[in-house]
Design a protein around this motif. Sequence first.
Motif, PDB file in Angstrom:
ATOM      1  N   VAL A   6      15.544 -18.539 -27.655  1.00 30.75           N
ATOM      2  CA  VAL A   6      14.160 -19.012 -27.714  1.00 30.75           C
ATOM      3  C   VAL A   6      13.751 -19.626 -26.376  1.00 30.75           C
ATOM      4  CG1 VAL A   6      12.605 -20.678 -28.818  1.00 30.75           C
ATOM      5  CG2 VAL A   6      14.204 -19.354 -30.207  1.00 30.75           C
ATOM      6  N   VAL A   7      14.627 -20.429 -25.789  1.00 32.21           N
ATOM      7  CA  VAL A   7      14.342 -21.057 -24.495  1.00 32.21           C
ATOM      8  C   VAL A   7      14.242 -19.986 -23.412  1.00 32.21           C
ATOM      9  CG1 VAL A   7      15.247 -22.626 -22.727  1.00 32.21           C
ATOM     10  CG2 VAL A   7      15.323 -23.274 -25.137  1.00 32.21           C
ATOM     11  N   LYS A   8      15.131 -19.012 -23.443  1.00 36.01           N
ATOM     12  CA  LYS A   8      15.100 -17.921 -22.474  1.00 36.01           C
ATOM     13  C   LYS A   8      13.783 -17.157 -22.572  1.00 36.01           C
ATOM     14  CE  LYS A   8      17.384 -13.566 -21.359  1.00 36.01           C
ATOM     15  NZ  LYS A   8      18.493 -12.665 -21.700  1.00 36.01           N
ATOM     16  N   GLN A   9      13.398 -16.792 -23.778  1.00 33.69           N
ATOM     17  CA  GLN A   9      12.155 -16.036 -23.972  1.00 33.69           C
ATOM     18  C   GLN A   9      10.939 -16.863 -23.563  1.00 33.69           C
ATOM     19  OE1 GLN A   9      12.067 -12.805 -24.460  1.00 33.69           O
ATOM     20  NE2 GLN A   9      14.297 -12.910 -24.491  1.00 33.69           N
ATOM     21  N   TYR A  10      10.978 -18.155 -23.800  1.00 32.39           N
ATOM     22  CA  TYR A  10       9.894 -19.045 -23.383  1.00 32.39           C
ATOM     23  C   TYR A  10       9.704 -18.990 -21.867  1.00 32.39           C
ATOM     24  CZ  TYR A  10       7.378 -23.346 -22.330  1.00 32.39           C
ATOM     25  OH  TYR A  10       6.473 -24.255 -21.833  1.00 32.39           O
ATOM     26  N   ALA A  11      10.799 -19.116 -21.126  1.00 32.08           N
ATOM     27  CA  ALA A  11      10.722 -19.102 -19.663  1.00 32.08           C
ATOM     28  C   ALA A  11      10.198 -17.758 -19.165  1.00 32.08           C
ATOM     29  CB  ALA A  11      12.091 -19.399 -19.058  1.00 32.08           C
ATOM     30  N   GLY A  70      22.265 -20.676  -1.678  1.00 35.20           N
ATOM     31  CA  GLY A  70      21.525 -20.787  -0.431  1.00 35.20           C
ATOM     32  C   GLY A  70      21.785 -22.089   0.309  1.00 35.20           C
ATOM     33  N   ARG A  71      21.640 -22.037   1.589  1.00 33.84           N
ATOM     34  CA  ARG A  71      21.806 -23.237   2.418  1.00 33.84           C
ATOM     35  C   ARG A  71      20.836 -24.330   1.975  1.00 33.84           C
ATOM     36  NH1 ARG A  71      21.951 -22.111   8.590  1.00 33.84           N
ATOM     37  NH2 ARG A  71      24.018 -21.468   7.951  1.00 33.84           N
ATOM     38  N   ASP A  72      19.649 -23.920   1.513  1.00 34.97           N
ATOM     39  CA  ASP A  72      18.619 -24.872   1.091  1.00 34.97           C
ATOM     40  C   ASP A  72      18.557 -25.048  -0.428  1.00 34.97           C
ATOM     41  OD1 ASP A  72      17.593 -22.367   0.412  1.00 34.97           O
ATOM     42  OD2 ASP A  72      15.542 -22.895   0.983  1.00 34.97           O
ATOM     43  N   LYS A  73      19.660 -24.778  -1.108  1.00 31.47           N
ATOM     44  CA  LYS A  73      19.642 -24.777  -2.575  1.00 31.47           C
ATOM     45  C   LYS A  73      19.167 -26.099  -3.182  1.00 31.47           C
ATOM     46  CE  LYS A  73      24.587 -25.703  -2.955  1.00 31.47           C
ATOM     47  NZ  LYS A  73      25.873 -25.111  -3.323  1.00 31.47           N
ATOM     48  N   GLN A  74      19.503 -27.226  -2.586  1.00 31.71           N
ATOM     49  CA  GLN A  74      19.055 -28.504  -3.162  1.00 31.71           C
ATOM     50  C   GLN A  74      17.546 -28.641  -3.077  1.00 31.71           C
ATOM     51  OE1 GLN A  74      21.677 -31.219  -1.030  1.00 31.71           O
ATOM     52  NE2 GLN A  74      22.845 -31.531  -2.914  1.00 31.71           N
ATOM     53  N   ALA A  75      16.981 -28.352  -1.934  1.00 30.98           N
ATOM     54  CA  ALA A  75      15.525 -28.438  -1.765  1.00 30.98           C
ATOM     55  C   ALA A  75      14.826 -27.397  -2.638  1.00 30.98           C
ATOM     56  CB  ALA A  75      15.146 -28.250  -0.302  1.00 30.98           C
ATOM     57  N   PHE A  76      15.391 -26.187  -2.709  1.00 28.07           N
ATOM     58  CA  PHE A  76      14.786 -25.126  -3.506  1.00 28.07           C
ATOM     59  C   PHE A  76      14.791 -25.500  -4.984  1.00 28.07           C
ATOM     60  CE2 PHE A  76      15.069 -20.643  -5.284  1.00 28.07           C
ATOM     61  CZ  PHE A  76      13.726 -20.372  -5.109  1.00 28.07           C
ATOM     62  N   ASN A  77      15.904 -26.031  -5.480  1.00 28.19           N
ATOM     63  CA  ASN A  77      15.965 -26.439  -6.881  1.00 28.19           C
ATOM     64  C   ASN A  77      14.997 -27.585  -7.161  1.00 28.19           C
ATOM     65  OD1 ASN A  77      17.905 -24.945  -8.681  1.00 28.19           O
ATOM     66  ND2 ASN A  77      19.143 -25.206  -6.849  1.00 28.19           N
ATOM     67  N   LYS A  78      14.778 -28.435  -6.185  1.00 31.07           N
ATOM     68  CA  LYS A  78      13.797 -29.511  -6.344  1.00 31.07           C
ATOM     69  C   LYS A  78      12.392 -28.915  -6.513  1.00 31.07           C
ATOM     70  CE  LYS A  78      12.808 -34.006  -4.340  1.00 31.07           C
ATOM     71  NZ  LYS A  78      13.112 -34.932  -3.262  1.00 31.07           N
ATOM     72  N   GLU A  79      12.080 -27.877  -5.731  1.00 30.84           N
ATOM     73  CA  GLU A  79      10.795 -27.182  -5.864  1.00 30.84           C
ATOM     74  C   GLU A  79      10.680 -26.523  -7.240  1.00 30.84           C
ATOM     75  OE1 GLU A  79      10.177 -24.316  -2.723  1.00 30.84           O
ATOM     76  OE2 GLU A  79      10.920 -25.738  -1.224  1.00 30.84           O
ATOM     77  N   LEU A  80      11.758 -25.878  -7.680  1.00 28.25           N
ATOM     78  CA  LEU A  80      11.744 -25.222  -8.988  1.00 28.25           C
ATOM     79  C   LEU A  80      11.551 -26.238 -10.106  1.00 28.25           C
ATOM     80  CD1 LEU A  80      14.624 -22.620  -8.518  1.00 28.25           C
ATOM     81  CD2 LEU A  80      12.149 -22.201  -8.409  1.00 28.25           C
ATOM     82  N   LYS A  81      12.189 -27.385  -9.970  1.00 31.71           N
ATOM     83  CA  LYS A  81      12.042 -28.438 -10.979  1.00 31.71           C
ATOM     84  C   LYS A  81      10.598 -28.910 -11.047  1.00 31.71           C
ATOM     85  CE  LYS A  81      14.009 -32.787 -12.518  1.00 31.71           C
ATOM     86  NZ  LYS A  81      15.083 -33.757 -12.331  1.00 31.71           N
ATOM     87  N   ALA A  82       9.964 -29.077  -9.895  1.00 36.94           N
ATOM     88  CA  ALA A  82       8.559 -29.502  -9.858  1.00 36.94           C
ATOM     89  C   ALA A  82       7.675 -28.460 -10.533  1.00 36.94           C
ATOM     90  CB  ALA A  82       8.117 -29.746  -8.420  1.00 36.94           C
ATOM     91  N   GLN A  83       7.955 -27.181 -10.311  1.00 32.14           N
ATOM     92  CA  GLN A  83       7.174 -26.126 -10.954  1.00 32.14           C
ATOM     93  C   GLN A  83       7.356 -26.144 -12.462  1.00 32.14           C
ATOM     94  OE1 GLN A  83       6.918 -22.159  -9.507  1.00 32.14           O
ATOM     95  NE2 GLN A  83       7.443 -22.780  -7.425  1.00 32.14           N
ATOM     96  N   ALA A  84       8.589 -26.340 -12.918  1.00 35.26           N
ATOM     97  CA  ALA A  84       8.852 -26.389 -14.355  1.00 35.26           C
ATOM     98  C   ALA A  84       8.142 -27.589 -14.986  1.00 35.26           C
ATOM     99  CB  ALA A  84      10.357 -26.454 -14.630  1.00 35.26           C
ATOM    100  N   GLN A  85       8.154 -28.724 -14.299  1.00 37.63           N
ATOM    101  CA  GLN A  85       7.473 -29.914 -14.807  1.00 37.63           C
ATOM    102  C   GLN A  85       5.967 -29.690 -14.867  1.00 37.63           C
ATOM    103  OE1 GLN A  85       9.023 -32.856 -12.091  1.00 37.63           O
ATOM    104  NE2 GLN A  85      10.690 -33.402 -13.474  1.00 37.63           N
ATOM    105  N   GLN A  86       5.407 -29.059 -13.844  1.00 34.32           N
ATOM    106  CA  GLN A  86       3.973 -28.760 -13.839  1.00 34.32           C
ATOM    107  C   GLN A  86       3.626 -27.807 -14.989  1.00 34.32           C
ATOM    108  OE1 GLN A  86       2.532 -27.130 -10.165  1.00 34.32           O
ATOM    109  NE2 GLN A  86       0.461 -26.924 -10.914  1.00 34.32           N
ATOM    110  N   ARG A  87       4.459 -26.801 -15.195  1.00 33.05           N
ATOM    111  CA  ARG A  87       4.242 -25.852 -16.297  1.00 33.05           C
ATOM    112  C   ARG A  87       4.229 -26.582 -17.625  1.00 33.05           C
ATOM    113  NH1 ARG A  87       9.292 -22.681 -16.991  1.00 33.05           N
ATOM    114  NH2 ARG A  87       9.829 -24.529 -18.162  1.00 33.05           N
ATOM    115  N   GLU A  88       5.163 -27.506 -17.813  1.00 32.73           N
ATOM    116  CA  GLU A  88       5.250 -28.229 -19.083  1.00 32.73           C
ATOM    117  C   GLU A  88       4.052 -29.172 -19.276  1.00 32.73           C
ATOM    118  OE1 GLU A  88       7.462 -27.557 -21.625  1.00 32.73           O
ATOM    119  OE2 GLU A  88       7.664 -25.906 -20.209  1.00 32.73           O
ATOM    120  N   ARG A  89       3.571 -29.773 -18.190  1.00 36.14           N
ATOM    121  CA  ARG A  89       2.379 -30.641 -18.305  1.00 36.14           C
ATOM    122  C   ARG A  89       1.160 -29.833 -18.705  1.00 36.14           C
ATOM    123  NH1 ARG A  89       4.698 -33.245 -13.801  1.00 36.14           N
ATOM    124  NH2 ARG A  89       3.424 -32.040 -12.362  1.00 36.14           N
ATOM    125  N   SER A  90       1.059 -28.606 -18.211  1.00 35.04           N
ATOM    126  CA  SER A  90      -0.117 -27.786 -18.525  1.00 35.04           C
ATOM    127  C   SER A  90      -0.095 -27.282 -19.966  1.00 35.04           C
ATOM    128  CB  SER A  90      -0.215 -26.605 -17.562  1.00 35.04           C
ATOM    129  OG  SER A  90       0.810 -25.675 -17.786  1.00 35.04           O
TER     130      SER A  90
END
Length: 92
Positions: A6-11, A70-90
């Motif tokens: 269910v979580v997979k299909q949601y994403a 990726g060399r920037d994996k920490q920063a990239f995951n931080k961006e992804l987390k922000a996108q997921a949070q924005q999606r959930e707020r909407s």
Amino acid sequence: MPRSDVVKQYALRAADGVCQGCGDDAPSKTESGDDYLEVHHITRRSDGGADVPENVIAICPNCHRRAHHGRDKQAFNKELKAQAQQRERSVE
């Protein structure tokens, strides 16, 4: 522990065929004709990340490798987390 389909299909539905990492259309189609994206746990399950909508995002295979290796994996995951949070707020 099995992952929630269910979580997979949601994403995947929320992404609507667009990689949430790079913004490009899904690179290919599955055998059933659906857009091919991979569901990424922003905080890995092995690190205590939950299998919940707030912790998953649909991304292309290249971005998935970047998120893990990726060399920037920490920063990239931080961006992804922000996108997921924005999606959930909407959704609220």
